[in-house]
Design a protein around this motif. Structure first.
Motif, PDB file in Angstrom:
ATOM      1  N   HIS A  24       0.201  -1.969 -11.473  1.00 34.47           N
ATOM      2  CA  HIS A  24      -0.863  -1.545 -10.853  1.00 34.47           C
ATOM      3  C   HIS A  24      -2.318  -1.805 -11.590  1.00 34.47           C
ATOM      4  CE1 HIS A  24       1.651   1.543  -8.891  1.00 34.47           C
ATOM      5  NE2 HIS A  24       2.419   1.685 -10.033  1.00 34.47           N
ATOM      6  N   SER A  53       0.538  -2.646  -6.456  1.00 34.93           N
ATOM      7  CA  SER A  53      -0.137  -1.933  -5.527  1.00 34.93           C
ATOM      8  C   SER A  53      -1.410  -2.426  -5.350  1.00 34.93           C
ATOM      9  CB  SER A  53      -0.228  -0.546  -6.347  1.00 34.93           C
ATOM     10  OG  SER A  53      -1.011  -0.553  -7.425  1.00 34.93           O
ATOM     11  N   THR A  69       0.987  -1.055   0.077  1.00 35.56           N
ATOM     12  CA  THR A  69       0.126   0.032   0.057  1.00 35.56           C
ATOM     13  C   THR A  69       0.801   1.204   0.030  1.00 35.56           C
ATOM     14  OG1 THR A  69      -0.012   0.106   2.378  1.00 35.56           O
ATOM     15  CG2 THR A  69      -1.882  -1.012   1.456  1.00 35.56           C
ATOM     16  N   GLY A  70       0.359   2.333   0.157  1.00 34.33           N
ATOM     17  CA  GLY A  70       0.954   3.865   0.281  1.00 34.33           C
ATOM     18  C   GLY A  70       1.475   3.946   1.671  1.00 34.33           C
ATOM     19  N   GLN A 104       0.752   5.203  -3.536  1.00 35.00           N
ATOM     20  CA  GLN A 104       1.042   3.856  -4.273  1.00 35.00           C
ATOM     21  C   GLN A 104       1.953   3.862  -5.318  1.00 35.00           C
ATOM     22  OE1 GLN A 104      -1.595   0.728  -3.797  1.00 35.00           O
ATOM     23  NE2 GLN A 104      -2.820   1.662  -2.258  1.00 35.00           N
ATOM     24  N   PRO A 151      -7.924   2.545  -4.355  1.00 41.05           N
ATOM     25  CA  PRO A 151      -7.110   1.545  -3.886  1.00 41.05           C
ATOM     26  C   PRO A 151      -8.350   0.763  -3.207  1.00 41.05           C
ATOM     27  CG  PRO A 151      -6.938   3.409  -2.310  1.00 41.05           C
ATOM     28  CD  PRO A 151      -8.019   4.064  -3.593  1.00 41.05           C
TER      29      PRO A 151
END
Length: 181
Positions: free
Chosen positions: A83, A116, A38-39, A61, A128
């Motif tokens: 992604h 991601s 994740t970010g 991300q 997300p």
């Protein structure tokens, strides 16, 4: 054998863990490896600069993905970023989440996939998924033989990272400084 390694926010923010993680990945060159991330804390930092949450999550991300690829290259690992919101790979529809298997393509030997949790949302923009949901998606569609989650140290009550506590499928919980297999 394909391993899906889960890089939660707490471990991604630990320089000591990340160094050990990179070194451990060097020993896994005989496996197909994918990492889901994740970010993490970087999302919160971006929000503090004035970005809206969704924009901050997407940017965090993408930047985390690039940083992981660059960082793992220092350990001699070839990586490719993945992604779900690119090329319509993963899309939220009224009937659920759909994956375009043709866009995913085959895994290349010796290349670590850095995944991601981003997908194409119902509105056509990037959004997300929660980490546990993204792990299940990538586990199913890569496909992965084993999911590896790193144990939180110092949490005797529940050593499973917060983001993975909703994951209801089999996984291997391992100590942070052990290799994945």
């Amino acid at each position: 054998m394909t391993l899906l390694l889960v890089l939660d926010a707490a471990h991604a923010a630990s320089p000591l863990f990340m160094k050990a993680f990179g070194q451990a990945l060097q020993g896994l060159k005989t496996y197909q490896v994918a990492i889901v991330h994740t970010g993490g804390a970087y999302t919160e930092q971006l929000i503090q600069t004035g970005l809206m949450r969704r924009e901050a999550e997407v940017r965090a991300q993408r930047e985390t993905n690039r940083k992981l690829i660059t960082w793992l290259a220092d350990y001699g690992l070839a990586c490719s970023g993945l992604h779900g919101d690119q090329r319509g790979l993963v899309r939220r529809t009224p009937t659920g989440i759909q994956v375009n298997a043709l866009a995913l393509g085959p895994a290349h030997a010796g290349v670590v996939r850095i995944c991601s949790t981003l997908i194409v949302g119902a509105d056509g923009g990037s959004e997300p998924l929660p980490l546990a949901e993204a792990v299940r998606l990538w586990e199913t569609h890569l496909p992965a033989d084993q999911v590896v989650v790193y144990r939180l140290t110092g949490d005797a009550g529940n050593p499973v990272p917060e983001e993975m506590r909703a994951y209801a499928h089999p996984y291997r919980l391992t100590d942070p400084f052990q290799t994945a297999v």
